[in-house]
Design a protein around this motif. Structure first.
Motif: not given
Length: 268
Positions: A59, A62-63, A131, A133, A139, A141
């Motif tokens: 994750v 990807r983020r 951000v 995680i 997650i 933000t």
């Protein structure tokens, strides 16, 4: 392994994977460390932790732009009265980022919020965000913010800090978060605070058993005594929620409302 040992294994594996080290190599390093339980039991623990780490690292890739190296960004904010808030915060591109093997908790969210506020006031020309995680996968933000909003919220946090340096405040992290969240959702905030604060019979320790809280409030301090005192005379006006009749509630709302207004949380 207990929870702390398991967390330490996960934290080391996660940081290795985020640096691009293969899981097989990171796992071999854990075996060589000698902290795993012997034999099959150790391999089972390692497999379970590695599964969570791979999910979390996937994750994160990807983020976030993990190729962007976090670099220190200066903070210099002149506060009311001429005080200077200074320091540095690590920023990758325009993102204050944290990937942690811990579950997403109030302390992670508040830390990201405070750093983002200070950076936004210092660098109003940049589109900054924070951000976080966490294991689960959760997650959080927040941002970008406009500079005026960031300054107002930052000054509120500094005011709470100043009050906390003069006396211990009834502002416990998880309990205040539970209270403010319950208000936001239309639930019963006193009940939410009780659930976060009081350790039930045979259950894991909650905030009422934290050593610092026992020092200040006494052992097994019931939530009713925490919620009882009314606000002080100077805890009203802009930034203070007038509908809160307890000091705890008013402080909790001052701490959390700004973040809750701007934060977005995803649960995977």
């Amino acid at each position: 392994t207990d929870n702390l040992e398991r967390w330490a294994i996960g934290d080391r594996l996660l940081h290795a994977r985020l640096r691009g080290i293969a899981m097989a190599d990171a796992a071999d390093a854990e075996r060589a460390r000698g902290t795993l339980p012997p034999g099959t039991l150790g391999e089972r623990v390692l497999a379970e932790v590695a599964h969570d780490v791979e999910q979390l690292a996937g994750v994160a890739r990807r983020r976030l732009d993990l190729a962007a190296e976090p670099l220190p960004l200066d903070v210099r904010v002149t506060l009311p009265g001429g005080r200077l808030l200074g320091g540095t915060v690590a920023v990758a591109g325009d993102t204050v980022r944290l990937v942690t093997y811990s579950r997403l908790g109030p302390k992670h969210r508040l830390a990201a919020w405070a750093r983002l506020l200070a950076l936004t006031v210092s660098h109003p020309d940049r589109e900054l965000q924070a951000v976080t995680i966490a294991r689960g996968v959760s997650i959080a933000t927040v941002g970008p913010l406009d500079a005026a909003t960031a300054r107002e919220q930052l000054e509120g946090l500094v005011d709470l800090f100043d009050r906390g340096m003069r006396e211990p405040l009834p502002l416990c992290c998880r309990t205040s978060a539970a209270y403010a969240h319950a208000v936001r959702r239309g639930h019963k905030p006193d009940r939410a605070a009780k659930d976060a604060w009081e350790t039930g019979y045979g259950r894991y320790a909650k905030e009422d058993q934290d050593p610092e809280h026992e020092l200040v409030f006494g052992a097994r301090h019931p939530i009713g005594l925490l919620l009882g005192p009314p606000p002080r005379a100077d805890e009203h006006g802009p930034g203070w929620e007038a509908t809160e009749s307890s000091r705890f509630g008013r402080l909790a709302r001052r701490l959390w409302d700004g973040l809750l207004d701007h934060e977005r949380i995803e649960e995977r």
